[in-house]
Design a protein around this motif. Structure first.
Motif, PDB file in Angstrom:
ATOM      1  N   SER A  38     -19.230 -75.054 -25.664  1.00 32.10           N
ATOM      2  CA  SER A  38     -19.771 -74.010 -24.798  1.00 32.10           C
ATOM      3  C   SER A  38     -21.173 -73.606 -25.226  1.00 32.10           C
ATOM      4  O   SER A  38     -22.076 -73.483 -24.387  1.00 32.10           O
ATOM      5  N   ASP A  39     -21.370 -73.409 -26.534  1.00 37.33           N
ATOM      6  CA  ASP A  39     -22.693 -73.051 -27.047  1.00 37.33           C
ATOM      7  C   ASP A  39     -23.701 -74.161 -26.783  1.00 37.33           C
ATOM      8  O   ASP A  39     -24.865 -73.902 -26.455  1.00 37.33           O
ATOM      9  N   LYS A  40     -23.244 -75.400 -26.924  1.00 33.93           N
ATOM     10  CA  LYS A  40     -24.138 -76.543 -26.727  1.00 33.93           C
ATOM     11  C   LYS A  40     -24.615 -76.609 -25.281  1.00 33.93           C
ATOM     12  O   LYS A  40     -25.809 -76.802 -25.010  1.00 33.93           O
ATOM     13  N   TYR A  41     -23.694 -76.440 -24.323  1.00 34.19           N
ATOM     14  CA  TYR A  41     -24.066 -76.501 -22.914  1.00 34.19           C
ATOM     15  C   TYR A  41     -25.010 -75.367 -22.539  1.00 34.19           C
ATOM     16  O   TYR A  41     -25.977 -75.566 -21.790  1.00 34.19           O
ATOM     17  N   LYS A  42     -24.734 -74.159 -23.043  1.00 37.13           N
ATOM     18  CA  LYS A  42     -25.607 -73.024 -22.759  1.00 37.13           C
ATOM     19  C   LYS A  42     -26.999 -73.257 -23.330  1.00 37.13           C
ATOM     20  O   LYS A  42     -28.007 -72.922 -22.699  1.00 37.13           O
ATOM     21  N   ARG A  43     -27.049 -73.810 -24.526  1.00 34.55           N
ATOM     22  CA  ARG A  43     -28.336 -74.059 -25.180  1.00 34.55           C
ATOM     23  C   ARG A  43     -29.164 -75.062 -24.392  1.00 34.55           C
ATOM     24  O   ARG A  43     -30.357 -74.850 -24.155  1.00 34.55           O
ATOM     25  N   TRP A  44     -28.553 -76.150 -23.960  1.00 32.43           N
ATOM     26  CA  TRP A  44     -29.303 -77.157 -23.228  1.00 32.43           C
ATOM     27  C   TRP A  44     -29.632 -76.713 -21.808  1.00 32.43           C
ATOM     28  O   TRP A  44     -30.584 -77.194 -21.208  1.00 32.43           O
ATOM     29  N   LEU A  45     -28.844 -75.792 -21.271  1.00 28.48           N
ATOM     30  CA  LEU A  45     -29.210 -75.197 -19.988  1.00 28.48           C
ATOM     31  C   LEU A  45     -30.490 -74.391 -20.142  1.00 28.48           C
ATOM     32  O   LEU A  45     -31.398 -74.461 -19.299  1.00 28.48           O
ATOM     33  N   ARG A  46     -30.580 -73.621 -21.240  1.00 25.27           N
ATOM     34  CA  ARG A  46     -31.811 -72.864 -21.503  1.00 25.27           C
ATOM     35  C   ARG A  46     -32.986 -73.810 -21.701  1.00 25.27           C
ATOM     36  O   ARG A  46     -34.099 -73.556 -21.207  1.00 25.27           O
ATOM     37  N   VAL A  47     -32.781 -74.904 -22.426  1.00 27.29           N
ATOM     38  CA  VAL A  47     -33.848 -75.880 -22.658  1.00 27.29           C
ATOM     39  C   VAL A  47     -34.323 -76.465 -21.331  1.00 27.29           C
ATOM     40  O   VAL A  47     -35.528 -76.646 -21.111  1.00 27.29           O
ATOM     41  N   THR A  48     -33.393 -76.765 -20.436  1.00 29.57           N
ATOM     42  CA  THR A  48     -33.752 -77.314 -19.118  1.00 29.57           C
ATOM     43  C   THR A  48     -34.592 -76.329 -18.318  1.00 29.57           C
ATOM     44  O   THR A  48     -35.598 -76.703 -17.693  1.00 29.57           O
ATOM     45  N   ILE A  49     -34.188 -75.056 -18.338  1.00 29.79           N
ATOM     46  CA  ILE A  49     -34.940 -74.027 -17.605  1.00 29.79           C
ATOM     47  C   ILE A  49     -36.339 -73.872 -18.188  1.00 29.79           C
ATOM     48  O   ILE A  49     -37.337 -73.820 -17.451  1.00 29.79           O
ATOM     49  N   TYR A  50     -36.436 -73.813 -19.518  1.00 32.72           N
ATOM     50  CA  TYR A  50     -37.744 -73.690 -20.163  1.00 32.72           C
ATOM     51  C   TYR A  50     -38.625 -74.900 -19.844  1.00 32.72           C
ATOM     52  O   TYR A  50     -39.834 -74.764 -19.643  1.00 32.72           O
ATOM     53  N   THR A  51     -38.020 -76.081 -19.798  1.00 29.18           N
ATOM     54  CA  THR A  51     -38.774 -77.298 -19.485  1.00 29.18           C
ATOM     55  C   THR A  51     -39.371 -77.229 -18.085  1.00 29.18           C
ATOM     56  O   THR A  51     -40.543 -77.569 -17.866  1.00 29.18           O
ATOM     57  N   PHE A  52     -38.562 -76.779 -17.127  1.00 29.51           N
ATOM     58  CA  PHE A  52     -39.057 -76.634 -15.756  1.00 29.51           C
ATOM     59  C   PHE A  52     -40.204 -75.635 -15.682  1.00 29.51           C
ATOM     60  O   PHE A  52     -41.201 -75.859 -14.984  1.00 29.51           O
ATOM     61  N   LEU A  53     -40.083 -74.526 -16.403  1.00 26.99           N
ATOM     62  CA  LEU A  53     -41.138 -73.514 -16.400  1.00 26.99           C
ATOM     63  C   LEU A  53     -42.439 -74.068 -16.975  1.00 26.99           C
ATOM     64  O   LEU A  53     -43.524 -73.785 -16.463  1.00 26.99           O
ATOM     65  N   VAL A  54     -42.339 -74.855 -18.040  1.00 29.55           N
ATOM     66  CA  VAL A  54     -43.537 -75.434 -18.662  1.00 29.55           C
ATOM     67  C   VAL A  54     -44.247 -76.381 -17.702  1.00 29.55           C
ATOM     68  O   VAL A  54     -45.459 -76.274 -17.470  1.00 29.55           O
ATOM     69  N   ILE A  55     -43.504 -77.315 -17.135  1.00 31.64           N
ATOM     70  CA  ILE A  55     -44.114 -78.342 -16.286  1.00 31.64           C
ATOM     71  C   ILE A  55     -44.674 -77.744 -14.999  1.00 31.64           C
ATOM     72  O   ILE A  55     -45.819 -78.020 -14.610  1.00 31.64           O
ATOM     73  N   SER A  56     -43.872 -76.919 -14.323  1.00 33.24           N
ATOM     74  CA  SER A  56     -44.329 -76.348 -13.055  1.00 33.24           C
ATOM     75  C   SER A  56     -45.476 -75.362 -13.273  1.00 33.24           C
ATOM     76  O   SER A  56     -46.469 -75.376 -12.528  1.00 33.24           O
TER      77      SER A  56
END
Length: 394
Positions: A38-56
């Protein structure tokens, strides 16, 4: 959370006294595995969101910055100011999200106000100077050339991380840095002129040097920011990340405002708005949205440092490398000559090498984590959080 799960296991054991010792161990292990996943999925969800914010955020802000110059804007300091002054838009998000994020420090010690102010001032001064160099580079270079040169920031960040953050430079990482360096060096021999604003050879060289210098400065800032989180601020919390964004942006904004008034560029802004090709409203909207999108980029970049490392954060910003040149060809009619194509291929190859090294590091981390969990299943949560920041160093 882990303690709650173990408490539930203990309660269940009291209700079922006939469980064997092996059953008890299996229950604890299963409970811990569920929490870990559960912690792993939440962490990588945050990483995905941060990645989108950086690129866009980076892509849109760069395009808007070039649009400002191409339609009559000429103030380098104003272009610097709008990169920084948008941080007040973060306040509502900060206050709204603060209750939903854990704010407990990793240890009982708090950083002294003097050290905290020193960190924010030093980083703010560096960020202000760095943004000014980026503004000069974007003024004199075609946006496609500018964005390709910015890929060198990954090489600079790895260099500084080696000395400041104990970043291990593997052969694959060195190959990545070599390719990214060559990619930028090739563009030094590019004689292309911007289609909208004619620049002299001297101005092109000035833009090239300033962009390389800005990339080096950005790599240094990211490494220092990671070092500050680990050694000075000593907290890996949501509030600490947001404080870093806001106070560093505040200092950098003050620096850029001083530059704007000291250079007397503010005297020409009224005339600049009057003569803006797309009109006054478009002039204001360009500046406003440039400020907002740079803050979107800032949230994503700082969040990735918080979750992983400064080198990974920088790599994600390089991931958006092909997007800006392609949009520049469509919007600004930049030419994509052979030298640029080779430079882009080398840059993408360099980024792919880095991603592959990340895959290997993650794989090795899973193996070592599995061994550690078997030996000692009760690792503190604070230690796991701290390990996320240092995973690339193993």
């Amino acid at each position: 959370m882990r303690g709650d799960q173990e408490l539930q296991v203990i309660v269940q054991q009291g209700k079922e006294p006939n469980l064997t010792v092996q059953d008890e161990r299996d229950s604890v292990s299963s409970s811990q595995t569920e929490v870990s996943h559960s912690d792993k999925y939440k962490r990588w969800l945050r990483v995905t969101i941060y990645t989108f914010l950086v690129i866009s955020g980076q892509t849109v802000a760069t395009i808007l910055g070039r649009l400002y110059y191409d339609n009559g804007g000429n103030s380098k300091w104003l272009a610097t100011v709008v990169q920084l002054v948008g941080f007040p838009v973060l306040f509502p998000y900060y206050l709204f999200s603060l209750k939903t994020h854990e704010t407990t420090p990793r240890d009982g010690k708090r950083t002294s106000p003097r050290n905290r102010v020193l960190v924010y001032v030093v980083l703010g001064l560096l960020v202000g100077a760095d943004c000014y160099l980026y503004s000069i580079g974007l003024l004199y270079l075609p946006v496609s050339t500018y964005s390709l040169i910015c890929a060198s920031q990954l090489a600079f960040n790895a260099f500084f991380s080696y000395f400041l953050n104990s970043q291990k430079l593997t052969p694959i990482i060195l190959n990545s840095l070599f390719l990214l360096t060559i990619s930028s060096v090739l563009l030094a021999f590019n004689n292309e002129e911007s289609t909208a604003t004619k620049v002299t050879k001297g101005e092109y060289v000035k833009g090239f040097i300033c962009t390389v210098g800005a990339s080096a400065g950005y790599g240094l800032v990211l490494s220092l920011q990671q070092l500050a989180f680990l050694k000075v601020l000593k907290r890996q919390t949501f509030s600490e990340v947001m404080d870093a964004i806001i106070y560093v942006s505040l200092v950098a904004s003050c620096v850029s405002m001083v530059g704007l008034f000291a250079s007397s560029e503010w005297k020409t802004l009224s005339k600049e708005m009057e003569n803006y090709k797309l009109g006054k409203v478009s002039y204001i909207m360009n500046l406003v949205w440039t400020a907002i999108t740079w803050q979107v980029f800032s949230i994503g970049g700082t969040g990735l440092i918080f979750e992983l490392s400064s080198l990974f954060s920088n790599a994600i910003s390089v991931l958006g490398l092909p997007v800006v040149p392609i949009l520049a060809v469509i919007i600004f009619h930049d030419t994509m000559n052979g030298l640029k194509v080779i430079s882009m291929i080398l840059a993408i190859w360099g980024f792919a090498s880095y991603v592959y090294q990340q895959y290997l590091d993650e794989k090795n981390l899973k193996k070592s984590h599995g061994i550690t969990t078997t030996e000692s299943p009760d690792l503190p949560e604070a230690e796991e959080s701290f390990g996320n920041q240092n995973k690339l160093k193993s």
